[in-house]
Structures are given as C-alpha cells and as structure tokens.
Design an enzyme around this catalytic site. Structure first.
Site, PDB file in Angstrom:
ATOM      1  N   GLU A 254       0.832  -1.207   0.000  1.00  0.00           N
ATOM      2  CA  GLU A 254       0.000   0.000   0.000  1.00  0.00           C
ATOM      3  C   GLU A 254       0.870   1.261   0.000  1.00  0.00           C
ATOM      4  OE1 GLU A 254      -3.306  -0.743   2.495  1.00  0.00           O
ATOM      5  OE2 GLU A 254      -3.502   1.338   3.081  1.00  0.00           O
ATOM      6  N   ARG A 416      -9.014  -4.631   8.611  1.00  0.00           N
ATOM      7  CA  ARG A 416      -7.804  -4.122   9.258  1.00  0.00           C
ATOM      8  C   ARG A 416      -7.228  -2.956   8.457  1.00  0.00           C
ATOM      9  NH1 ARG A 416      -2.091  -4.946   8.653  1.00  0.00           N
ATOM     10  NH2 ARG A 416      -2.444  -6.416   6.947  1.00  0.00           N
TER      11      ARG A 416
HETATM   12  C1  LIG Z   1       3.439  -9.370   1.958  1.00  0.00           C
HETATM   13  C2  LIG Z   1       2.873  -8.864   3.234  1.00  0.00           C
HETATM   14  C3  LIG Z   1       3.141  -7.564   3.643  1.00  0.00           C
HETATM   15  C4  LIG Z   1       2.614  -7.070   4.844  1.00  0.00           C
HETATM   16  N1  LIG Z   1       2.916  -5.797   5.222  1.00  0.00           N
HETATM   17  C5  LIG Z   1       2.450  -5.331   6.404  1.00  0.00           C
HETATM   18  C6  LIG Z   1       2.783  -4.017   6.849  1.00  0.00           C
HETATM   19  O1  LIG Z   1       3.502  -3.280   6.204  1.00  0.00           O
HETATM   20  N2  LIG Z   1       2.288  -3.608   8.039  1.00  0.00           N
HETATM   21  C7  LIG Z   1       1.491  -4.391   8.818  1.00  0.00           C
HETATM   22  O2  LIG Z   1       1.079  -3.957   9.886  1.00  0.00           O
HETATM   23  N3  LIG Z   1       1.171  -5.653   8.420  1.00  0.00           N
HETATM   24  C8  LIG Z   1       1.636  -6.137   7.236  1.00  0.00           C
HETATM   25  N4  LIG Z   1       1.313  -7.413   6.849  1.00  0.00           N
HETATM   26  C9  LIG Z   1       0.622  -8.304   7.781  1.00  0.00           C
HETATM   27  C10 LIG Z   1       1.612  -8.793   8.822  1.00  0.00           C
HETATM   28  O3  LIG Z   1       2.859  -9.023   8.242  1.00  0.00           O
HETATM   29  C11 LIG Z   1       1.152 -10.102   9.485  1.00  0.00           C
HETATM   30  O4  LIG Z   1      -0.176  -9.987   9.889  1.00  0.00           O
HETATM   31  C12 LIG Z   1       2.019 -10.376  10.703  1.00  0.00           C
HETATM   32  O5  LIG Z   1       3.373 -10.359  10.352  1.00  0.00           O
HETATM   33  C13 LIG Z   1       1.671 -11.680  11.380  1.00  0.00           C
HETATM   34  O6  LIG Z   1       2.589 -11.869  12.421  1.00  0.00           O
HETATM   35  P1  LIG Z   1       2.412 -13.021  13.520  1.00  0.00           P
HETATM   36  O7  LIG Z   1       3.474 -12.806  14.524  1.00  0.00           O
HETATM   37  O8  LIG Z   1       0.997 -13.052  13.954  1.00  0.00           O
HETATM   38  O9  LIG Z   1       2.672 -14.348  12.711  1.00  0.00           O
HETATM   39  P2  LIG Z   1       3.877 -14.781  11.730  1.00  0.00           P
HETATM   40  O10 LIG Z   1       4.901 -13.764  11.539  1.00  0.00           O
HETATM   41  O11 LIG Z   1       3.241 -15.335  10.533  1.00  0.00           O
HETATM   42  O12 LIG Z   1       4.501 -15.964  12.482  1.00  0.00           O
HETATM   43  C14 LIG Z   1       3.822 -17.191  12.607  1.00  0.00           C
HETATM   44  C15 LIG Z   1       4.767 -18.161  13.251  1.00  0.00           C
HETATM   45  O13 LIG Z   1       4.053 -19.321  13.629  1.00  0.00           O
HETATM   46  C16 LIG Z   1       4.764 -20.473  13.226  1.00  0.00           C
HETATM   47  N5  LIG Z   1       3.801 -21.559  13.078  1.00  0.00           N
HETATM   48  C17 LIG Z   1       2.670 -21.587  12.351  1.00  0.00           C
HETATM   49  N6  LIG Z   1       2.042 -22.755  12.518  1.00  0.00           N
HETATM   50  C18 LIG Z   1       2.797 -23.492  13.374  1.00  0.00           C
HETATM   51  C19 LIG Z   1       2.689 -24.802  13.932  1.00  0.00           C
HETATM   52  N7  LIG Z   1       1.677 -25.616  13.626  1.00  0.00           N
HETATM   53  N8  LIG Z   1       3.660 -25.223  14.760  1.00  0.00           N
HETATM   54  C20 LIG Z   1       4.719 -24.430  15.070  1.00  0.00           C
HETATM   55  N9  LIG Z   1       4.863 -23.187  14.578  1.00  0.00           N
HETATM   56  C21 LIG Z   1       3.912 -22.726  13.750  1.00  0.00           C
HETATM   57  C22 LIG Z   1       5.437 -20.051  11.948  1.00  0.00           C
HETATM   58  O14 LIG Z   1       6.515 -20.887  11.639  1.00  0.00           O
HETATM   59  C23 LIG Z   1       5.883 -18.642  12.338  1.00  0.00           C
HETATM   60  O15 LIG Z   1       7.081 -18.694  13.064  1.00  0.00           O
HETATM   61  C24 LIG Z   1       1.803  -7.910   5.632  1.00  0.00           C
HETATM   62  C25 LIG Z   1       1.527  -9.213   5.218  1.00  0.00           C
HETATM   63  C26 LIG Z   1       2.036  -9.680   4.029  1.00  0.00           C
HETATM   64  C27 LIG Z   1       1.707 -11.057   3.586  1.00  0.00           C
END
Ligand SMILES: Cc1cc2nc3c(=O)[nH]c(=O)nc-3n(C[C@H](O)[C@H](O)[C@H](O)COP(=O)(O)OP(=O)(O)OC[C@H]3O[C@@H](n4cnc5c(N)ncnc54)[C@H](O)[C@@H]3O)c2cc1C
Length: 609
Positions: A254, A416
């Site tokens: 964005e 969001r």
């Molecule tokens: C391309 C892209 C760009 C984005 N840009 C932005 C931005 O600029 N600003 C913003 O606010 N948001 C952005 N988002 C959204 C944001 O990045 C995500 O919502 C956020 O990073 C999710 O973080 P999290 O810590 O919840 O999970 P994640 O970072 O996805 O981490 C999940 C973790 O869980 C682990 N895991 C999953 N299932 C299991 C299992 N069964 N057993 C053990 N481990 C498991 C994975 O290995 C990983 O380590 C973007 C998303 C994308 C796809």
C-alpha cells in the site's frame, strides 16, 4: 505400539516466532519463567519478515495533530465498529511505547529531517502514522526482536510443527508435534501456551501469504475447545501481482499508493474518484491535485481515494474488471511512474522509497515501475477473525491458552487498516507474554496420559499406513489442498452469496472425506507430502469456520461482502459471530452481542466523525 518421543518442559510455551511470538517470548522470559519457542520455519523466517509498509503508532512525529484518540477512532471506523473496542483502545494507547522500545532495542527506522522516526501515509489512517524502514519494516522488526530475545535464554525449537494441544481437564497442559527435519515426535509440557501462528491465506488460491499460513493456531485452539470469532472477515488486499501467473498474489504494498501511486482502468480513467463512501467523504480529496498534495505532506489536504480502506478499494477494482474496463490479465493498473510529471529525479525517488517493489517487478515481471504502470488485482491477505481472547490478558476461552498477533481476533473488526498488524504484534505479544507468565506462576503443571499421546501419534502417522496399504492408487494430499483453495476462492471469496456458501459446505464435507483417505509415501524425514496431509485438517477447519460465519452474517460489512445482502444491517452491527465445537463434534456458529462501549470511547468516536 509404544510411541517414541522426546519431552521438553517449560513454564510458558510460545508457538510461533513471528513478531507476536518473539515479543511474547521476550516478555515471558523477562518475567523470570522458563520459556520455549517453537516455529515451523527457521528462526527469522516467519511470515512477519514479509511485512513491508510499516507499523502504525500515533507518535505524531510528522503531524502533531495525531494522538491515540485519533488512532483509536480510525481503527474502529476501519473495522466498521464490530472491533473489540478494549483492544482498539489499548492498541492505540500502547503502540507508541512499543515502537520507541524497538528503537531502543536497535531498530533502524527511517528518519525525519530533524532525526525523529519517520511516518508515512496509509489507507484509513487520518494522519501519516506508519513508522517504517523503507519497504522492509517486517524484516527490521524480526531482526530487532530476535537480537534482543536471543540473549534472554529462550529455548528455540526451529522447524517443529505442532499438531495438537494437550489438555488436563479444561486447561491446556502442553503440545504434541514433530520436527520437520527428522519427523520425530516431540512433547512440550507447559503451564501456559501462547499461540502466535499467524493467518489462514493458504485456504485460498490467490494469496500474498507464505506457506506457513495454513490456519494451524486457529485450528489447534478450536479443537482444544476455544472459541473463534468473526472468521467471515477475510481481507482481500486490493493490490497483488497478477502477471505472470507464477507470481500471482504476491503483495504490492500500500506504500505505493501512500507515495502517490494512482489506480487507473484500461481507458486510463482514475476510477476511485467515482465511489467515495459517505463515512469517508469529508476526509477524502475530491480532486487529483488535493490528493497529490496530501501525499506530499500538505496538512491542509485530504487523502486521495486510492487510500480508502482496503475492502472498498478491492471492490472498486472488481467492479472495473466486471464492467470490462480491466487490464489485459484481469486486474487494473497501479501507476507510480506518473509522478515524473510532479518531481524531478522521480526514478531515483521511487527506487529510494520503494526499493523492494522496484526489484520485485523488475525481477519477477520484467517491468520497470519508474517507467510503466503495474498490473494488479485483489489477493487474500489477512484474517481479521481468529481466536477469541480477553482484550487485556489475551487469554482465550481455554484456561492457560493465550493468543496474539494475526491468529487472535478483535482489534481489527471487519477490516484491518494497513500498519495496524505490526503494532498489534508488539502490543498484544507483550501482553500475552506477560499474562501467560503470570498464569504459569500461579498454576502447577497439568497432566496428560500416555494413552492420549499414543492415539495422537497413531493418527499423525495414518497417511503413511494408507500409503503402504493402497500403493500408487491412493490419492495424495496436494490435489485435495488445491481443490479446497479453488473452491474457497470461487464460493467464499470477495463477493459471497448464500446459495454458493451452502454449496461450499457440501464441498467441504466431500473434501474432508477425501482428506481422511489421503496417502503419503517414503519416510518421515523432510516429507512435504506428509506435512501437507497434516495441514489439511487445519485448512478444512478454518475454511468451514469462515463459511459458517459468512453464512451467519447476513449483511455486508468491511471485508465481508454479500451480494444477496449488499447493505449494512444495524442489528448485525451489534454482534460478533462466534464459532465453537459442539458436544457432538460439529461446528456451531452463533451471534453474540458486542459489549457496550464506555461513554468516553463513544464520545471519541462521535467527536472524530
Ligand atoms: C506481503 C505482506 C506484507 C505485509 N505488510 C504489512 C505491513 O507493512 N504492516 C502491517 O502492519 N502488516 C503487514 N502485513 C501483515 C503482517 O505481516 C502479518 O499480519 C504479521 O506479520 C503476522 O505476524 P504473527 O506474529 O501473527 O505471525 P507470523 O509472523 O506469521 O509468524 C507465525 C509463526 O508461527 C509459526 N507456526 C505456524 N504454525 C505453526 C505450527 N503448527 N507449529 C509451530 N509453529 C507454527 C510459523 O513458523 C511462524 O514462526 C503484511 C503481510 C504480508 C503477507
């Protein structure tokens, strides 16, 4: 059968090492408890590294009119008022401190000329609010948290997939999983567990999400008895790559629109000016000149319509495509090259502000974005719904089970705002870690029985047994996964209808039967077929939760658009849709009233209208 497994014991087990998981682990560890951290991929490779544009926090560095009250009201308006208002309040109040904390821990944010953290514009945010590091903010967030956490004695188990949560009566007592390298079973005993496993994008065919996004956390929690809430709200980001086919779905940040990028149809018309929702009319520019001035930081200008909320922009794009005004490959054009009319050295400026986008298009689509418009279309990006948690503590409806980050629900309501996820991760990751540690200190370890483990281990290995029995005639997991993704994309996608979603439930029943029969071959070491066979249960669970919730919400709101109920319904705007496993094992969806908002928060919303 006597199952072989290795056992680890922690006070707090954090499942997931993205922004939310790392922040939770740091906080729990700082509270003096023993912390284990498990993740499916390598440490540092979680989905969070992909985040580009920035993290939203009312630091007021670029526009001193910003404060937590404006951020709160923007988040609620963007979420169409079905958000967990307590989470929206805490998030708006605490995000600035979490960003400054990252700075103190070494995050190298972009700077204003006077040395403060620079903030950029993003859709739905009234003022420039996104602290960022070029368009690689997620990478910096992960690097900083990892650097900080690594010194705290957190035990890390990389490339471990958790497949089931273990319970002692009502409370959570541990997790069962396997290491992906060797396929060996591992048991993690824990007094409290924080789920931080991210989203569900891989339930759809076109997605910006990584391979990790198979809805594991939502499914683990659901099968352990936790409630999921508002799963119908799946965000389709308006700008994903659509050409060539090999890169379909990859995100175009964005930030391109924040830097002045405009959307045009095949006739070159800037169509976003044609449809500005009433809710946003007085905040939106009514001519291109004003929109450009806003992107240049003019405080008296209103934002261009390209920076309206994602749900709206995605639907406007679909309307152009359906009306035959789309680009050659079924999307529209996003043009940042046009700014050469406005600023000298525009190519250098674009490369500096959007380095990843420049390289992404050059390398993957052979297109120079400083010279030509990009072809883009909507892509499945984020799930607003997820595990139902208490706003203050992040504990789910299962005692001892906490959730934070994308896997948890509430903050974002029906839609969001960009940038609100990264700040969500650090605000609620910290809270989840803190309260999980408190829970662990107040409770002794739970117990579970060998027979429980035996049964889970047997189920986990069933795909191999079927492979051994049926040989090559059995179906593998990939076709089932692909059929599920195609089905969800076409029947429970951006535009939804009751009849199609009814068909989706029938299809899910058939897919579930097929998933129960899939066979895999070979051994347990790095076996992607086996990994995928186990993912299917999670994908099917979240797909059903999305579909049932979407059927239950008989209105259009935020990211959830129903062709058969195209308007908002006031009564539906006062409820959340809650899903849980019934006593008979089937999924039950119900409507539940949203708790009354305190008068002072209501007043903020009124004032900011
Ligand atoms: C391309 C892209 C760009 C984005 N840009 C932005 C931005 O600029 N600003 C913003 O606010 N948001 C952005 N988002 C959204 C944001 O990045 C995500 O919502 C956020 O990073 C999710 O973080 P999290 O810590 O919840 O999970 P994640 O970072 O996805 O981490 C999940 C973790 O869980 C682990 N895991 C999953 N299932 C299991 C299992 N069964 N057993 C053990 N481990 C498991 C994975 O290995 C990983 O380590 C973007 C998303 C994308 C796809």
């Amino acid at each position: 059968m006597a199952t072989n497994y290795e056992t680890f014991e922690y006070d707090v087990l954090v499942i997931g090492a993205g922004g939310a998981g790392l922040r939770a682990a740091i906080e729990a560890s700082a509270a003096g408890v023993k912390v284990g951290l498990v993740c499916k991929s390598l440490l540092g490779k979680a989905h969070t590294v992909m985040a580009e544009g920035g993290m939203a926090a009312a630091l007021a560095n670029v526009d001193d009119r910003d404060n937590w009250r404006v951020h709160f009201s923007d988040t609620m308006r963007g979420g169409q008022y079905v958000n967990n208002w307590r989470m929206a309040e805490l998030h708006a109040k605490e995000a600035p401190a979490r960003v400054r904390e990252l700075e103190a821990w070494g995050a190298v944010f972009d700077r204003t000329p006077d040395g403060k953290i620079l903030q950029r514009n993003f859709g739905g945010h009234r003022y420039p609010r996104l602290a960022h590091v070029g368009d690689r903010t997620g990478l910096e967030l992960i690097r900083t948290l990892q650097d900080h956490g690594i010194h705290q004695g957190i035990a890390v188990h990389m490339e471990h997939t958790m497949v089931t949560l273990l319970k002692d009566g009502e409370r959570v007592a541990g997790a069962f999983g396997y290491d992906r390298e060797r396929g060996r079973f591992k048991i993690f005993k824990a007094k409290a567990i924080v789920l931080a496993t991210g989203g569900i994008g891989r339930a759809y065919k076109i997605t910006s999400n990584s391979w990790e996004y198979t809805g594991d956390g939502q499914s683990l929690a659901y099968h352990a008895g936790a409630e999921l809430v508002d799963m119908e709200f799946v965000q389709f980001h308006p700008t994903g790559m659509i050409w060539p086919p090999s890169v379909m779905g990859i995100l175009v940040t964005e930030a391109v629109r924040g830097e002045g990028g405009i959307l045009k149809n095949k006739d070159g018309k800037r169509f976003m000016f044609d449809d500005i929702p009433d809710l946003y009319k007085n905040q939106t520019a009514d001519n291109p000149e004003e929109g450009w001035r806003y992107c240049q930081g003019d405080k008296n200008a209103r934002r261009p319509p390209e920076l309206l909320t994602r749900d709206h922009v995605a639907r406007c794009i679909m309307r152009e495509v359906k009306a035959g005004r789309g680009s050659p490959h079924g999307g529209v054009f996003l043009d940042i090259a046009w700014i050469k009319e406005k600023i000298p050295n525009s190519a250098e400026h674009i490369k500096r502000k959007l380095p990843s986008m420049y390289h992404q298009f050059l390398q993957l689509a052979d297109l120079d974005i400083t010279k030509e418009p990009m072809e883009i279309g909507p892509t499945t990006h984020y799930v607003m719904g997820g595990i139902r948690v208490d706003g203050d503590t992040q504990m789910s409806t299962v005692p001892g089970l906490f959730a934070a980050g994308e896997v948890a629900a509430g903050l974002h309501g029906a839609n969001r705002l960009g940038g609100n996820s990264l700040s969500d991760l650090v605000v609620f990751g910290k809270r989840a870690g803190e309260f999980a540690a408190k829970f662990a200190k107040a409770h002794s370890a739970g117990h579970f029985y060998e027979s429980q483990i035996e049964a889970i281990a047997r189920q986990t290995l069933e795909p191999f047994e079927r492979g051994a029995k049926a040989g090559g005639s059995a179906e593998g997991p990939y076709q089932v996964q692909q059929d599920l993704q195609e089905m969800m994309q076409s029947l429970v996608g951006i535009v939804r209808r009751e009849e199609e979603m009814g068909r989706a439930l029938d299809e899910l029943n058939k897919l579930r039967k097929r998933a129960g029969q899939v066979a895999v071959f070979g051994h347990r070491e790095y076996n992607p077929g086996w990994n995928t066979a186990l993912d299917l249960k999670n994908l099917l669970t979240v797909a059903e939760a999305i579909t049932r919730s979407a059927i239950e919400r008989k209105e259009s709101r935020g990211a959830h658009f129903r062709d058969d109920f195209p308007n908002k319904d006031a009564a539906s705007g006062r409820v959340n849709i809650v899903v849980r496993k019934g006593a008979d094992g089937t999924m039950q969806a119900r409507r539940e009233p949203i708790p009354e908002m305190p008068a002072e928060l209501k007043q903020i919303i009124e004032e900011m209208k």
